[in-house]
Write a protein that holds these residues in place. Structure first.
Motif, PDB file in Angstrom:
ATOM      1  N   PRO A 100      40.438  51.746  29.593  1.00 37.44           N
ATOM      2  CA  PRO A 100      41.836  51.781  29.137  1.00 37.44           C
ATOM      3  C   PRO A 100      42.817  51.949  30.299  1.00 37.44           C
ATOM      4  N   ALA A 101      42.389  52.679  31.361  1.00 34.83           N
ATOM      5  CA  ALA A 101      43.318  52.960  32.465  1.00 34.83           C
ATOM      6  C   ALA A 101      43.827  51.693  33.144  1.00 34.83           C
ATOM      7  N   THR A 102      43.082  50.618  33.020  1.00 32.93           N
ATOM      8  CA  THR A 102      43.436  49.429  33.787  1.00 32.93           C
ATOM      9  C   THR A 102      44.416  48.506  33.069  1.00 32.93           C
ATOM     10  N   GLY A 103      44.465  48.607  31.743  1.00 34.05           N
ATOM     11  CA  GLY A 103      45.273  47.654  30.971  1.00 34.05           C
ATOM     12  C   GLY A 103      44.591  46.310  30.904  1.00 34.05           C
ATOM     13  N   GLU A 104      43.276  46.318  31.030  1.00 35.27           N
ATOM     14  CA  GLU A 104      42.500  45.099  31.168  1.00 35.27           C
ATOM     15  C   GLU A 104      42.381  44.318  29.863  1.00 35.27           C
ATOM     16  N   GLU A 105      42.633  45.020  28.722  1.00 37.75           N
ATOM     17  CA  GLU A 105      42.384  44.372  27.432  1.00 37.75           C
ATOM     18  C   GLU A 105      43.204  43.106  27.251  1.00 37.75           C
ATOM     19  N   ARG A 106      44.250  42.959  28.047  1.00 36.79           N
ATOM     20  CA  ARG A 106      45.109  41.785  27.872  1.00 36.79           C
ATOM     21  C   ARG A 106      44.507  40.527  28.485  1.00 36.79           C
ATOM     22  N   PHE A 107      43.406  40.663  29.200  1.00 36.81           N
ATOM     23  CA  PHE A 107      42.893  39.494  29.933  1.00 36.81           C
ATOM     24  C   PHE A 107      41.536  39.054  29.410  1.00 36.81           C
ATOM     25  N   SER A 108      41.403  37.750  29.217  1.00 40.03           N
ATOM     26  CA  SER A 108      40.175  37.216  28.635  1.00 40.03           C
ATOM     27  C   SER A 108      39.287  36.547  29.685  1.00 40.03           C
ATOM     28  N   ALA A 109      39.883  35.540  30.373  1.00 39.83           N
ATOM     29  CA  ALA A 109      39.065  34.790  31.345  1.00 39.83           C
ATOM     30  C   ALA A 109      38.720  35.691  32.533  1.00 39.83           C
ATOM     31  N   PHE A 110      37.471  35.599  32.992  1.00 32.78           N
ATOM     32  CA  PHE A 110      36.988  36.489  34.064  1.00 32.78           C
ATOM     33  C   PHE A 110      36.130  35.688  35.042  1.00 32.78           C
ATOM     34  N   LEU A 111      36.434  35.833  36.314  1.00 35.02           N
ATOM     35  CA  LEU A 111      35.555  35.246  37.338  1.00 35.02           C
ATOM     36  C   LEU A 111      35.341  36.306  38.421  1.00 35.02           C
ATOM     37  N   GLY A 112      34.096  36.681  38.611  1.00 37.83           N
ATOM     38  CA  GLY A 112      33.795  37.687  39.643  1.00 37.83           C
ATOM     39  C   GLY A 112      32.760  37.136  40.609  1.00 37.83           C
ATOM     40  N   THR A 113      33.008  37.312  41.930  1.00 40.08           N
ATOM     41  CA  THR A 113      32.007  36.846  42.916  1.00 40.08           C
ATOM     42  C   THR A 113      31.607  38.020  43.810  1.00 40.08           C
ATOM     43  N   PRO A 114      30.329  38.055  44.171  1.00 35.28           N
ATOM     44  CA  PRO A 114      29.891  39.153  45.043  1.00 35.28           C
ATOM     45  C   PRO A 114      30.353  38.919  46.476  1.00 35.28           C
ATOM     46  N   ILE A 115      30.643  40.015  47.176  1.00 36.91           N
ATOM     47  CA  ILE A 115      30.961  39.936  48.608  1.00 36.91           C
ATOM     48  C   ILE A 115      29.723  40.461  49.328  1.00 36.91           C
ATOM     49  N   ILE A 116      28.983  39.551  49.952  1.00 35.04           N
ATOM     50  CA  ILE A 116      27.678  39.937  50.504  1.00 35.04           C
ATOM     51  C   ILE A 116      27.682  39.846  52.028  1.00 35.04           C
ATOM     52  N   HIS A 117      27.277  40.937  52.650  1.00 39.98           N
ATOM     53  CA  HIS A 117      27.214  40.978  54.116  1.00 39.98           C
ATOM     54  C   HIS A 117      25.815  41.425  54.504  1.00 39.98           C
ATOM     55  N   HIS A 118      25.125  40.594  55.334  1.00 37.42           N
ATOM     56  CA  HIS A 118      23.749  40.909  55.727  1.00 37.42           C
ATOM     57  C   HIS A 118      22.886  41.313  54.530  1.00 37.42           C
TER      58      HIS A 118
END
Ligand code: PEP
Ligand code: MG
Length: 752
Positions: A100-118
């Motif tokens: 709830p703290a984020t106000g995220e409920e308003r957003f549907s589409a999601f794209l997340g990519t990992p940040i990978i180092h070594h």
């Protein structure tokens, strides 16, 4: 997209700290991808969970408040799967978690990519949209590319950040690199500045504004003078256009507004002169680069060049005020033999290089000098630690900045243990290199510096298996003359006489560049190296072998060795030149015997032609450092692939056995002078294979002799058979270290 990518990365690179890096990323990505939200989660090193560190679009108060374990929520799933998650309706996914703290409920589409180092997931980059839609392939590819590019910058910024906050309180910070030369050094960091480049000037503030302004003005004056002098000197050789360029440079430096801009930043933001100058000049460069007229766009390079010149003068002014501290630990982006030679030997106790690996030549020199070294310490914010107290752990490849008293105490104990072992091995100096049952193997040394000679003789070296002649070449600012070379070689030959000294002809190229003979290549290790250079320059080759032969007058202990031989033709061509030099000297009245001429086996083609080569050479010697790099296709100088460079790889062991068998079938003596010969476990295998000569740095010689003298040849033979059955280098390494422990030679392994 490519333009946006480049500009985001550039901007991020220039950011002053981690929060600034993260803010730029979320702000620019949201703008470029036209999304409602962009957020970054980073792994908290202590807890291992992923914490929201920056956002554009979510509630800013939730930064630092939201955290997910690996596998928890969508972000945690990106972490565990190590691949992007692209959802049309995030809320419908079983892993979806609502904060709830984020106000995220308003957003549907999601794209997340990992940040990978070594191979480690440092964090997750997320974009979100209000509507239900899938991000298209292009958008996904963009975010993946950006995450891959940013991983290194974020890792570096994290490390720098740790140090910056810790810096004021002088709390300990640890950095990892590659163990390149064993031992422990406890001392003070001394930074060797990299070549002047505007885009790598770190963010730094100054303590004394007035002094900084003065420094800046002096640098401007010096640069103006230099440009004027160069323009004057070249005026007859330059055309009108080129002359105009010099005038343009001077008028830019005369232009008061440029100086005012820089001084404003020094005064207003207390920036260091270098940083203020770099910021201002880079802004000008970008302005030129963005111009539509191609003439002005091309001028961007001139502005950059001018910027670098002034920067160089700023550096010089600062450098001239610096002295080497006692117990100096030399740190640089890419250390060279020349940088090393600048430091008085009695003050130098350790080395750290941001680039390079354990098989880079500077690491080899460090081992020869007995200096603990760590290479490839990529995350170390080295520009910020000049003068700081440091512990270099050359066994594990670790560094500690501002060590605690407790840590220092622990390392003091290790230093004491090392001294104890060295004392214990001292008595071996006068004893022969033989196994417990009397099988004799020559234990020779690799040399390059004059300092090696004393150490080698103290440790009972029976000869020199490799004298790297390029070292004296690397330490000069022009080719040494024939007479200068003769004097240098004479010292070596005389010091060891009557013991044999194997002098290798000039082996430059690869990572050994002569400042006065630059070789610019995209693939230097596969390029113009070693014998290829000297056969193309017979004047250099002839001068060198003449100097060697003259130096051997009356001593007759010289052997000449050719590096990087890849076929019979090179050996034959070189032999003709050596014979010509010899007969010329005889004609000139020198009474010199023709020295034995040998070759190095360090290229795979030479392994397969070892028999034919051995029939035509007086001796052969394996250069296992290069042979490993070429067999495994692993650049020996590249820290990124250092973990797959294995001198004990099964393929390397088979090649080594093949070479010794081929050499003996041709009735030719076979030696090895790569670093493997100086590893106690590796040396046992080489003795079992039948190598006649093991040549190594003087530091390792007592350890290898101790190992050899404690074990019988028959035991080594069965150890070798056991190792040749194994399929992975790690298993072989493990087998060797367990063996050494079992036979009571644990102390020869590295401590801890
Ligand atoms: C080798 O390649 O193993 C070798 C001894 O030569 P260098 O390390 O100088 O290339
Ligand atoms: Mg080599």
């Amino acid at each position: 997209m490519l333009g946006s990518l480049r500009s985001i990365v550039q901007q991020v690179n220039a950011a002053r700290d981690l929060p600034a890096v993260l803010d730029i990323i979320v702000h620019r990505v949201r703008e470029v991808m036209d999304t409602r939200v962009c957020s970054i989660y980073l792994r908290d090193k202590q807890s291992g969970s992923y914490v929201l560190m920056a956002t554009e679009g979510l509630n800013p108060d939730s930064v630092g408040q939201v955290s997910l374990e690996p596998g928890e929520g969508l972000v945690g799933n990106v972490v565990t799967r190590e691949e992007p998650i692209n959802l049309e309706r995030a809320e419908a996914h079983p892993a979806y978690q609502y904060f709830p703290a984020t106000g995220e409920e308003r957003f549907s589409a999601f794209l997340g990519t990992p940040i990978i180092h070594h191979r480690n997931v440092l964090g997750v980059l997320v974009v979100q949209q209000a509507e239900q839609r899938r991000f298209d392939e292009g958008e996904e590819a963009f975010l993946v590319t950006l995450s891959a590019q940013l991983a290194g910058v974020i890792a570096h910024a994290e490390a720098t950040g740790a140090l910056a906050t810790i810096g004021q309180q002088r709390r300990e910070a640890k950095f990892d690199g590659i163990a390149a030369s064993p031992g422990v050094a406890i001392g003070r960091a001394h930074i060797v500045a990299p070549p002047a480049s505007l885009s790598t000037v770190p963010y730094s503030c100054c303590m004394d504004v007035e002094a900084e302004l003065e420094l800046f003005h002096q640098a401007l004056v010096a640069a103006r003078e230099e440009i004027r002098a160069v323009g004057e000197r070249l005026k007859d050789e330059l055309n009108r256009e080129e002359r105009a360029l010099f005038d343009a440079y001077i008028s830019m430096l005369d232009d008061n507004s440029l100086a005012v801009e820089v001084c404003d930043r020094i005064r207003g933001q207390q920036l260091s002169a270098s940083r203020a100058w770099a910021e201002v000049m880079l802004e000008h460069v970008r302005r030129f680069e963005a111009m539509s007229d191609s003439y002005f766009r091309d001028r961007a390079a001139d502005v950059r060049d001018l910027g670098a010149r002034v920067l160089m003068h700023l550096r010089q002014q600062q450098q001239s005020e610096r002295d080497y501290p006692d117990n100096a630990i030399l740190i640089g982006e890419e250390l060279t033999a020349a940088a090393l030679a600048d430091v008085p030997r009695e003050k130098l106790i350790g080395l750290v290089s941001i680039k390079g690996s354990a098989n880079s030549h500077v690491a080899i020199i460090a081992r020869a000098m007995g200096l603990p070294a760590v290479m490839g310490a990529q995350e170390l914010p080295f520009e910020r630690i000049d003068g700081a107290e440091l512990v270099v752990d050359g066994y594990r490849g670790e560094l500690y900045v501002h060590p605690t008293t407790e840590l220092r105490r622990r390392y003091d104990c290790i230093v004491e243990e090392e001294r104890e072992l060295a004392r214990h091995l001292d008595h071996l100096a006068g004893l022969p290199g033989e196994t417990a049952d009397g099988h004799r193997v020559r234990l020779w040394v690799n040399t390059g510096l004059m300092a090696d000679v004393v150490r080698s003789l103290e440790r009972g070296a029976e000869g020199v298996g490799l004298y790297r002649t390029e070292v004296p070449f690397l330490l000069r600012d022009r080719f040494p003359s024939e007479e200068e070379q003769r004097e240098i070689y004479r010292e070596q030959l005389e010091a060891f006489a009557p013991r044999p000294v194997t002098m290798r002809t000039l082996d430059i190229g690869g990572d050994k560049a002569l400042a006065y003979f630059p070789i610019e290549e995209t693939n230097p290790f596969l390029g113009w190296r070693g014998i290829r250079v000297t056969l193309d320059h017979p004047e250099i080759f002839l001068g060198q072998v003449r100097a060697m032969m003259k130096a051997s007058l009356g001593l007759d202990n010289l052997r000449i060795m050719l590096p990087m031989i890849s076929g019979l033709g090179e050996l034959e061509a070189a032999r003709k030149l050596v014979e010509r030099a010899h007969s010329e000297l005889v004609d000139e009245g020198y009474d010199i015997v023709m020295p034995p001429l040998g070759i190095m086996i360090e290229v795979p083609s030479a392994v397969y032609q070892a028999r034919e080569l051995a029939e035509r050479a007086d001796f052969i010697s394996v250069g296992s450092n290069d042979l490993t790099q070429y067999l495994l296709a692993v650049d020996r100088n590249n820290s990124r692939v250092a973990n797959i460079y294995h001198a004990l790889h099964p393929a390397v062991l088979r090649a080594l056995r093949h070479v010794v068998d081929a050499g003996h079938a041709a009735d030719t003596k076979v030696g090895i002078c790569g670093e493997l010969a100086g590893d106690p476990g590796g040396a046992l295998l080489l003795v079992a294979m039948g190598y006649d000569v093991l040549s190594m740095n003087a530091t390792n010689l007592p350890r290898v002799k101790a190992a050899m003298r404690a074990v019988t040849k028959a035991d080594m033979d069965s150890l070798l058979e056991q190792c040749l059955e194994l399929h992975c280098p790690e298993q072989i390494e493990e087998t060797l270290s367990s063996y050494l422990k079992r036979v009571g030679l644990k102390s020869l392994l590295q401590p801890m």
